[in-house]
Design a protein around this motif. Structure first.
Motif: not given
Length: 188
Positions: A119-144
């Motif tokens: 559903t549209a709600e599922d897609l929105a939730t998945a996109n929201q989580f994906r963006s949170r995950l991308d930000r969290a990965v970007d915050e890691l130190p480069k070697n990790q």
């Protein structure tokens, strides 16, 4: 030139007679013990299976197996316990078999269901989580971040990551551990 083989005719007839007498004796002993314990086999099977028809089949099978192996039973005084054990195991096997058959039939009888489209709600939730995950990965130190991306996302083994980055495998393991720990904290 032909070779002659001498046979002592009395010998084979005598051994056949002894064998027959032994078999008859075993059969009589089995029948006597079965008269005492036969109904017990049915009661044990009925107790496990809770079905009279199946219990009769299992009891007959157990008695047949006991008859075929009676000559190998060392302590004939333990016939009752032996017959109970055979019956119990056969009843358990029958129960497991019928459970597996029932599960198969249930799976086969159900129509194949395709997953519902998101559903549209599922897609929105998945996109929201994906963006949170991308930000969290970007915050890691480069070697990790590099070790995490190569092993967890790209699917390389620890040895391959160590070879690609030209670092010891222990370093790869520790960086991956700390990257996962930091990622979990960032996602909370």
């Amino acid at each position: 030139m032909q070779e002659l083989v001498l046979i002592q005719p009395g010998r084979t007839a005598e051994t056949d007679f002894q064998r027959g007498a032994t078999e008859a004796s075993l059969r009589r002993e089995f029948e006597e013990r079965l008269a005492e314990c036969g109904p017990l086999a049915f009661r044990v099977a009925r107790g496990v299976l809770r079905n009279t028809a199946d219990a009769e089949d299992v009891a007959q099978d157990a008695i047949l197996r006991a008859y075929r192996r009676f000559d190998k039973l060392r302590d004939r005084s333990r016939f009752r316990a032996w017959l109970v054990r055979i019956t119990f195991r056969l009843a358990l096997d029958r129960t497991k078999s019928s459970n597996r058959r029932q599960q198969r039939e249930t799976l086969w009888s159900q129509p194949e269901r395709k997953p519902a489209p998101p559903t549209a709600e599922d897609l929105a939730t998945a996109n929201q989580f994906r963006s949170r995950l991308d930000r969290a990965v970007d915050e890691l130190p480069k070697n990790q971040r590099l070790v995490l991306l190569l092993s967890a996302i790209e699917g390389h083994s620890m040895e391959e990551v160590a070879a690609l980055l030209n670092i010891p495998i222990g370093t790869v393991k520790s960086r991956l551990f700390f990257a996962r720990k930091q990622l979990a904290e960032n996602l909370r």
